[in-house]
Design an enzyme around this catalytic site. Structure first.
Site, PDB file in Angstrom:
ATOM      1  CE  LYS A 193     117.608 117.264  49.486  1.00  9.22           C
ATOM      2  NZ  LYS A 193     118.592 116.501  48.711  1.00  9.22           N
ATOM      3  NE  ARG A 195     118.059 113.347  52.336  1.00  7.32           N
ATOM      4  CZ  ARG A 195     117.818 112.600  51.257  1.00  7.32           C
ATOM      5  NH1 ARG A 195     117.024 111.542  51.340  1.00  7.32           N
ATOM      6  NH2 ARG A 195     118.352 112.901  50.103  1.00  7.32           N
ATOM      7  N   GLY A 226     115.944 109.996  44.584  1.00  9.71           N
ATOM      8  CA  GLY A 226     114.727 110.658  45.063  1.00  9.71           C
ATOM      9  C   GLY A 226     114.754 112.171  44.828  1.00  9.71           C
TER      10      GLY A 226
HETATM   11  C1  R5P Z   1     121.932 115.937  49.827  1.00  7.16           C
HETATM   12  O1  R5P Z   1     121.488 116.971  50.230  1.00  7.16           O
HETATM   13  C2  R5P Z   1     122.747 115.803  48.578  1.00  7.16           C
HETATM   14  O2  R5P Z   1     123.180 117.033  48.097  1.00  7.16           O
HETATM   15  C3  R5P Z   1     121.997 115.053  47.501  1.00  7.16           C
HETATM   16  O3  R5P Z   1     120.914 115.841  47.046  1.00  7.16           O
HETATM   17  C4  R5P Z   1     121.468 113.746  48.046  1.00  7.16           C
HETATM   18  O4  R5P Z   1     122.503 113.026  48.659  1.00  7.16           O
HETATM   19  C5  R5P Z   1     120.843 112.935  46.948  1.00  7.16           C
HETATM   20  O5  R5P Z   1     120.334 111.761  47.512  1.00  7.16           O
HETATM   21  P1  R5P Z   1     119.156 110.979  46.817  1.00  7.16           P
HETATM   22  O6  R5P Z   1     119.592 110.684  45.418  1.00  7.16           O
HETATM   23  O7  R5P Z   1     119.014 109.735  47.651  1.00  7.16           O
HETATM   24  O8  R5P Z   1     117.950 111.835  46.881  1.00  7.16           O
END
Ligand code: R5P
Length: 296
Positions: A193, A195, A226
């Site tokens: 992933k 961001r 997301g």
């Molecule tokens: C971040 O790396 C966490 O492990 C979660 O994947 C993240 O906080 C999820 O955030 P969202 O629902 O906004 O994508």
């Protein structure tokens, strides 16, 4: 011993106190007309070991400040030991200065928690992308527990997934995917992933294929949704039959739940670290077990 829950998780604290068969402490919390917070402890706490439970979901500053008032008052009133459980620990994501001038919020919050006299702290699936051990940040004994086995047990008992593939949506989620896969006696894999913004992520699969498989996606937090939506799109495009999602902290900002269900995810389960309509799993047994293990 007394268990006291702050405004963020009174039900959870009552359940823990019942499971431990100890007094459930009571607080009076209100606001003065000017918006300042008033807190009063309604139990005698002198020489007591107090278990404080306070999450930091949705209004983290408010719940953090209430925590500081509570623990400082407990120590001032003669409590001999304060062991805290912060089921959802906010601010852990800002553990580094990503841009010049940024506040190191994680460090500041941990300093405040120590400064009021917390003797020992427990968190649950605290976000630790870069920090490997919570003891690197806290100057007091600290432990990061996981609710992932409880979540996997719930999914197994519901029995809607056949021989599921467990997927973590990013590298950090490998620890949770592994725990859930062990409980379900299943295979697991993680995606990659990147961001791109507060609510935008780019996800790429690695080796596994979900073709004709039931899938359980596991993560620590669902915030905007997301991450889960992007991961689910990939899994559906690979031919996944049924997708369920389990997360420890269902923050569910910005209509996250309805957006996740709208793309075809069959079920989303979370815990009561963040009380909400999908908090089907309680972390009370996890907290109670760890209180029992504390030395007297
Ligand atoms: C971040 O790396 C966490 O492990 C979660 O994947 C993240 O906080 C999820 O955030 P969202 O629902 O906004 O994508």
């Amino acid at each position: 011993m007394i268990v006291i829950g702050g405004s963020s998780c009174e039900n959870l604290a009552n359940t823990v106190a019942n499971q431990l068969d100890v007094t459930s402490g009571k607080l009076e919390v209100r606001r003065f007309p000017d918006g300042e917070k008033y807190l009063r402890i309604l139990n005698e706490v002198k020489n007591e070991h107090v278990i404080v439970i306070q999450s930091m979901h949705h209004t983290p500053d408010d719940f953090l400040f209430e925590y500081l008032l509570l623990v400082d008052a407990l120590k001032d009133l003669g409590a001999n030991r304060v062991t805290s459980f912060i089921p959802y620990f906010a601010y852990a994501r800002q553990d580094e200065r990503f841009k010049p001038g940024e506040a190191l919020s994680f460090k500041t919050v941990s300093k405040l928690i120590q400064s009021v006299g917390t003797d020992e702290i427990f968190t649950i699936d605290m976000h630790q992308h870069r920090v490997v051990k919570s003891s690197e940040v806290f100057g007091i004994p600290s432990h990061n527990l996981s609710a992932m086995r409880l979540l996997a047990d719930y999914v197994r008992k519901e029995g809607k997934l056949t021989n599921p593939l467990v997927i973590g949506p990013d590298a950090e989620a490998e620890q949770w995917a592994k725990l859930a896969a062990e409980s379900l006696n299943a295979e697991y894999d993680v995606f990659e992933k990147k961001r791109l913004g507060d609510s935008k992520v780019e996800i790429r699969p690695r080796k596994s294929s979900a073709k004709d498989r039931d899938v359980l996606i596991v993560d620590d937090i669902i915030s905007t949704g997301g991450t889960i939506i992007e991961a689910s799109k990939i899994l559906f495009s690979q031919g996944a039959r049924r997708i369920e999602v389990a997360c420890t902290h269902p923050i569910l900002a910005s209509e996250a739940l309805s957006r996740i269900l709208a793309i075809g995810v069959a079920n989303v389960v979370g815990t009561d670290t963040v009380p909400c309509p999908i908090s089907y799993v309680s972390v009370a047994p996890l907290i109670a077990d760890n209180v029992r293990k504390l030395s007297s």
